[in-house]
Design a protein around this motif. Structure first.
Motif, short mmCIF file in Angstrom:
data_model
loop_
_atom_site.label_atom_id
_atom_site.label_comp_id
_atom_site.label_asym_id
_atom_site.label_seq_id
_atom_site.Cartn_x
_atom_site.Cartn_y
_atom_site.Cartn_z
N LYS A 68 0.82 -1.21 0.00
CA LYS A 68 0.00 0.00 0.00
C LYS A 68 0.86 1.26 0.00
CE LYS A 68 -3.94 -2.21 2.27
NZ LYS A 68 -4.91 -2.16 3.41
N ASP A 69 2.09 1.14 -0.50
CA ASP A 69 3.03 2.26 -0.54
C ASP A 69 3.25 2.73 -1.97
OD1 ASP A 69 3.39 1.98 2.19
OD2 ASP A 69 5.23 0.78 1.97
N VAL A 70 3.84 3.91 -2.08
CA VAL A 70 4.29 4.42 -3.37
C VAL A 70 5.72 4.93 -3.22
CG1 VAL A 70 2.02 5.03 -4.26
CG2 VAL A 70 3.28 6.69 -2.89
N LEU A 71 6.51 4.71 -4.25
CA LEU A 71 7.84 5.31 -4.34
C LEU A 71 7.68 6.59 -5.15
CD1 LEU A 71 10.97 5.27 -4.10
CD2 LEU A 71 11.00 3.96 -6.23
N VAL A 72 8.13 7.71 -4.58
CA VAL A 72 7.99 8.99 -5.26
C VAL A 72 9.35 9.65 -5.45
CG1 VAL A 72 5.68 9.34 -4.31
CG2 VAL A 72 7.66 10.37 -3.16
N LYS A 73 9.46 10.42 -6.50
CA LYS A 73 10.61 11.29 -6.72
C LYS A 73 10.17 12.70 -6.36
CE LYS A 73 13.42 13.37 -10.37
NZ LYS A 73 14.55 13.59 -9.44
N VAL A 116 -2.28 -0.56 -4.15
CA VAL A 116 -2.56 0.87 -4.27
C VAL A 116 -3.66 1.08 -5.30
CG1 VAL A 116 -1.63 3.10 -4.99
CG2 VAL A 116 -0.27 1.59 -3.52
N LYS A 117 -4.70 1.82 -4.93
CA LYS A 117 -5.86 1.99 -5.81
C LYS A 117 -6.03 3.43 -6.30
CE LYS A 117 -8.43 -1.79 -3.60
NZ LYS A 117 -9.65 -2.16 -2.83
N SER A 118 -5.62 4.41 -5.51
CA SER A 118 -5.94 5.80 -5.83
C SER A 118 -4.86 6.50 -6.64
CB SER A 118 -6.19 6.59 -4.55
OG SER A 118 -5.01 6.65 -3.75
N LEU A 119 -3.70 5.85 -6.81
CA LEU A 119 -2.58 6.50 -7.48
C LEU A 119 -2.00 5.58 -8.55
CD1 LEU A 119 -0.79 7.87 -4.29
CD2 LEU A 119 -2.19 9.20 -5.88
N LYS A 120 -1.33 6.21 -9.52
CA LYS A 120 -0.66 5.44 -10.57
C LYS A 120 0.67 6.11 -10.90
CE LYS A 120 -3.02 7.80 -14.38
NZ LYS A 120 -3.59 8.85 -13.52
N THR A 121 1.53 5.39 -11.56
CA THR A 121 2.83 5.93 -11.96
C THR A 121 2.63 7.19 -12.80
OG1 THR A 121 3.80 3.71 -11.96
CG2 THR A 121 4.98 5.42 -13.17
N GLY A 122 3.40 8.21 -12.48
CA GLY A 122 3.31 9.48 -13.19
C GLY A 122 2.49 10.53 -12.49
N ASP A 123 1.64 10.14 -11.52
CA ASP A 123 0.82 11.11 -10.79
C ASP A 123 1.70 12.07 -9.99
OD1 ASP A 123 -1.53 10.06 -11.70
OD2 ASP A 123 -2.07 9.04 -9.83
N TRP A 124 1.24 13.30 -9.88
CA TRP A 124 1.84 14.27 -8.97
C TRP A 124 1.08 14.20 -7.65
CZ3 TRP A 124 3.49 19.65 -11.24
CH2 TRP A 124 4.50 19.45 -12.19
N VAL A 125 1.82 14.24 -6.54
CA VAL A 125 1.20 14.15 -5.21
C VAL A 125 1.83 15.17 -4.28
CG1 VAL A 125 0.59 11.70 -5.43
CG2 VAL A 125 2.82 12.34 -4.49
N ALA A 139 11.34 9.12 -1.83
CA ALA A 139 10.77 8.64 -0.57
C ALA A 139 9.80 7.52 -0.85
CB ALA A 139 10.06 9.77 0.16
N VAL A 140 9.67 6.61 0.10
CA VAL A 140 8.62 5.59 0.08
C VAL A 140 7.57 6.02 1.09
CG1 VAL A 140 8.02 3.19 0.53
CG2 VAL A 140 10.17 3.74 -0.63
N LEU A 141 6.35 6.26 0.61
CA LEU A 141 5.28 6.81 1.44
C LEU A 141 4.04 5.94 1.34
CD1 LEU A 141 5.64 10.52 0.26
CD2 LEU A 141 6.65 9.51 2.32
N ALA A 142 3.26 5.96 2.40
CA ALA A 142 1.98 5.26 2.37
C ALA A 142 1.02 5.97 1.43
CB ALA A 142 1.39 5.19 3.78
N GLU A 143 0.23 5.19 0.72
CA GLU A 143 -0.76 5.76 -0.19
C GLU A 143 -1.64 6.78 0.52
OE1 GLU A 143 -4.52 4.18 -2.97
OE2 GLU A 143 -3.58 2.86 -1.50
N ASP A 144 -2.02 6.50 1.76
CA ASP A 144 -2.94 7.37 2.50
C ASP A 144 -2.29 8.66 2.98
OD1 ASP A 144 -4.96 5.55 2.13
OD2 ASP A 144 -4.72 4.60 4.09
N ASP A 145 -0.97 8.77 2.86
CA ASP A 145 -0.28 9.97 3.35
C ASP A 145 -0.16 11.06 2.30
OD1 ASP A 145 0.05 8.97 5.88
OD2 ASP A 145 2.08 8.21 5.53
#
Length: 372
Positions: A68-73, A116-125, A139-145
């Protein structure tokens, strides 16, 4: 709690647990070369104090991407006064140490966990709350954060959306029932919040009376704020002069006063509130207490309130629709050119010392923005 490191468990890179036989497990750890965890560059502090002394740019291990995490740049992150106060140890909330600095910024999703359901690769958060540590490259962040934004927003607007525009939006929405033609008076009108107040109010047809300190370039600054939609721009000294009577011939007295300074400036704002109006304090740049005249309470029945956007977000953490609606409205204003980012100086993460020095100067004219 803001953990910097997490316990590593056996996961696939996509974040879901996998089953490995005993022979396979032996094989995994029998290579001659040791396994190395991916790392990022981060501005880390291990104790509170002067940011120029306690912050260090270091390599930090990234944990695996959980289901349920995402890796973000990270793309860009500003340096706000609250970030400085948090590092100094004087803010209302403090992370567990060691911690990565920064509470605001915009990132791009580069990998998602399998649940992960609410986000996809390429999304800005952007972060939903303070404390995620945005002054780092990945960073590795929880989807809900985190919460998504349109990726066609200007980078500077997206990076500075989560604090000042949200503060302005909520103060204009939650304390008085403001209608087109009503007035708001504010000090610190050149601050990030002040500029957002001017633009959001203008989009709603609300007059703004904007108070700034006298300075050599007052006329140029006044013209810039009026170009954003400010109705009136005045010097602090004018609040005590008869000319205010002339000003109020062109717009009504304020229903709402927004105080980011404190001290005498706040007291003067109170004088120009309508009967029953509200003064909302969201900052205290003068580091002086707010003094409320007894006459204002008795004869004008003014309301004196405070606002902290971090607390608002936490109080509404389970109300995703309300948070989403606010962001959607702010993004719409940005896309229509009605809400622009404050003046920013873009600085590379490696040059953080220069950015910190500039950000810590009193009444800075440009926000320092770290570019990753």
């Amino acid at each position: 709690m803001w953990p910097l490191f997490t316990t590593v468990c056996l996961r696939s890179r996509a974040g879901c647990r996998s089953s490995v036989s005993a022979a396979g497990l032996t094989s995994l750890f029998s290579h001659s070369a040791p396994l190395s965890a991916p790392t990022c560059r981060a501005l880390l502090y291990r104790k509170h104090g002067d940011p120029s002394r306690v912050l260090q740019l270091e390599d930090v291990d990234l944990p695996p991407v959980g289901a349920k995490d995402v890796l973000v740049k990270m793309l860009a992150a500003p340096i706000n006064p609250s970030d400085i106060n948090m590092i100094q140890g004087t803010y209302a909330i403090l992370p567990d140490l060691p911690a990565v600095g920064g509470n605001e910024g915009v990132a791009q999703v580069v990998e998602v966990g399998c649940q992960v359901k609410s986000l996809k690769t390429g999304d800005w958060v952007i972060p939903k709350d303070a404390g995620l540590g945005t002054w780092r490259t990945e960073a590795v962040l929880a989807e809900d954060d985190v919460i998504s934004l349109p990726s066609d927003l200007p980078l500077l607007s997206a990076a500075t959306l989560g604090v000042n525009p949200c503060t302005a939006f909520r103060m204009l929405s939650d304390f008085e029932d403001l209608k087109p033609g009503d007035s708001v008076i504010q000090n610190a009108a050149n601050s990030g919040v002040g500029q957002a107040v001017i633009q959001i109010a203008a989009a709603r047809g609300i007059n703004t009376i904007n108070v700034i300190r006298d300075r050599p370039e007052f006329s140029q600054l006044s013209d810039r704020l009026k170009a954003m939609g400010a109705t009136h721009v005045i010097k602090e000294e004018a609040l005590r002069r008869p000319e205010m009577k002339e000003l109020f011939k062109t717009c009504p007295k304020a229903k709402l006063a927004l105080n980011g300074v404190g001290g005498k400036s706040a007291t003067e704002l109170l004088r120009h509130l309508q009967f029953g109006g509200s003064m909302v304090t969201y900052g205290g740049m003068a580091k002086q207490p707010v003094t409320v005249p007894v006459s204002a309470l008795i004869f004008k029945d003014v309301k004196v309130r405070g606002f902290w956007v971090t607390q608002w977000k936490r109080d509404h953490s389970n109300d995703e629709k309300r948070f989403r609606a606010m962001l959607d409205e702010l993004c719409r204003l940005i896309q229509q050119g009605q809400l622009t980012a404050p003046a920013c100086s873009q600085v590379g993460l490696h040059d953080y010392s220069r950015a910190l020095e500039a950000a810590m100067q009193p009444f800075t004219s440009a926000k320092q923005l770290l570019i990753m």
